[in-house]
Design an enzyme around this catalytic site. Sequence first.
Site, PDB file in Angstrom:
ATOM      1  N   SER A 111       0.836  -1.196   0.000  1.00 53.47           N
ATOM      2  CA  SER A 111       0.000   0.000   0.000  1.00 53.47           C
ATOM      3  C   SER A 111       0.875   1.251   0.000  1.00 53.47           C
ATOM      4  CB  SER A 111      -0.955  -0.059   1.192  1.00 53.47           C
ATOM      5  OG  SER A 111      -1.962   0.917   1.096  1.00 53.47           O
ATOM      6  N   ASP A 230      -9.228  -4.359  -5.743  1.00 57.09           N
ATOM      7  CA  ASP A 230      -8.432  -3.896  -4.606  1.00 57.09           C
ATOM      8  C   ASP A 230      -9.311  -3.265  -3.523  1.00 57.09           C
ATOM      9  OD1 ASP A 230      -5.456  -3.025  -3.713  1.00 57.09           O
ATOM     10  OD2 ASP A 230      -6.858  -1.400  -3.301  1.00 57.09           O
ATOM     11  N   HIS A 285      -7.310  -5.545  -1.138  1.00 52.25           N
ATOM     12  CA  HIS A 285      -6.134  -4.783  -0.711  1.00 52.25           C
ATOM     13  C   HIS A 285      -5.281  -5.507   0.334  1.00 52.25           C
ATOM     14  CE1 HIS A 285      -3.813  -1.127  -0.623  1.00 52.25           C
ATOM     15  NE2 HIS A 285      -3.910  -1.064   0.697  1.00 52.25           N
TER      16      HIS A 285
END
Length: 304
Positions: A111, A230, A285
């Site tokens: 991330s 995501d 994610h």
Amino acid sequence: MMLVKSSVPSFLPLRTPAVVAIFAIVVACSSTASAYLPVICMHGYHGTAADFDHVVEWTKEIHPGTDIVSLPLYEGKNSTHNMWEMADAVVEYIRGRKDELKDGFILIGHSQGALLTRSVLELLGEDNTVKTYISLAGPQMGQWGVLGDDPKWLQDFEDKNAWIVLYTKYAQKTFSGANYWHDPRHESIFLKDSVYLPVINNEVDHGNADSFKDSFLRTGNAVFLGGPQDGTIQPWQSTQWGFLSAEGDAVPMEQQNVYMDDLFGLKTMDEQGRLNVSSVPGAKHMDWVRDRQLFDEYIAPWLE
């Protein structure tokens, strides 16, 4: 024209107490020799070192004795600090282990941590001995979407209006999310007022452009992983070096200026067969650091 006199803006400290504090812990745990390259991991926005617990466990399972560290730097709310400050801390940590890492290591970011560590590749210079860099769902071209865990003052803005506050000097100095906020409808303001992303992408003139490119190209292989489900990075194409046009149309990596003009070496790396970009349907994610199948199929092969 923006001129950067050093890799870190002058208003930021060159040393951080957090880095000094973890040296003793990490070095004490990493003295065992291993046949495998050392691995360094960096968590994302509002994340902690524990986010990589599964990756650490699985890596040691398939490669016993691997020296793998998930950095306990800028955890939780501290992950909202200025991106230059955090990048400098990671660079300082790596340089503190220069002798151990001189034969190469693997760098993984998730991330925000993936964007952060990508900038580290550009800042390390001759100390960049990264054999493989792995970006897990990183907003490499920026973020254009307010998230539920963003500060309350930011959630009060709609995406279309957030640029008004995020491109201010105060936000750019104090909030990581502002440093890579990328509103495609206000591109000229992004390039003028954003102090981080346009600089590491070499989209603006600054004194370190050549060194950033040279340093990035010292990286052996670069792997960028992400996918349409995501759910956090907006637009998701940013994980793959794509983004949106001012009209909202998806523009792939190959049509982005950072690639076409080879601003920091992305195209060169691609032409040399060292750039690997994979879009993985269904991957959410946090799956990149929690899902064993994703680890086995997309991460483990790069740890050899």
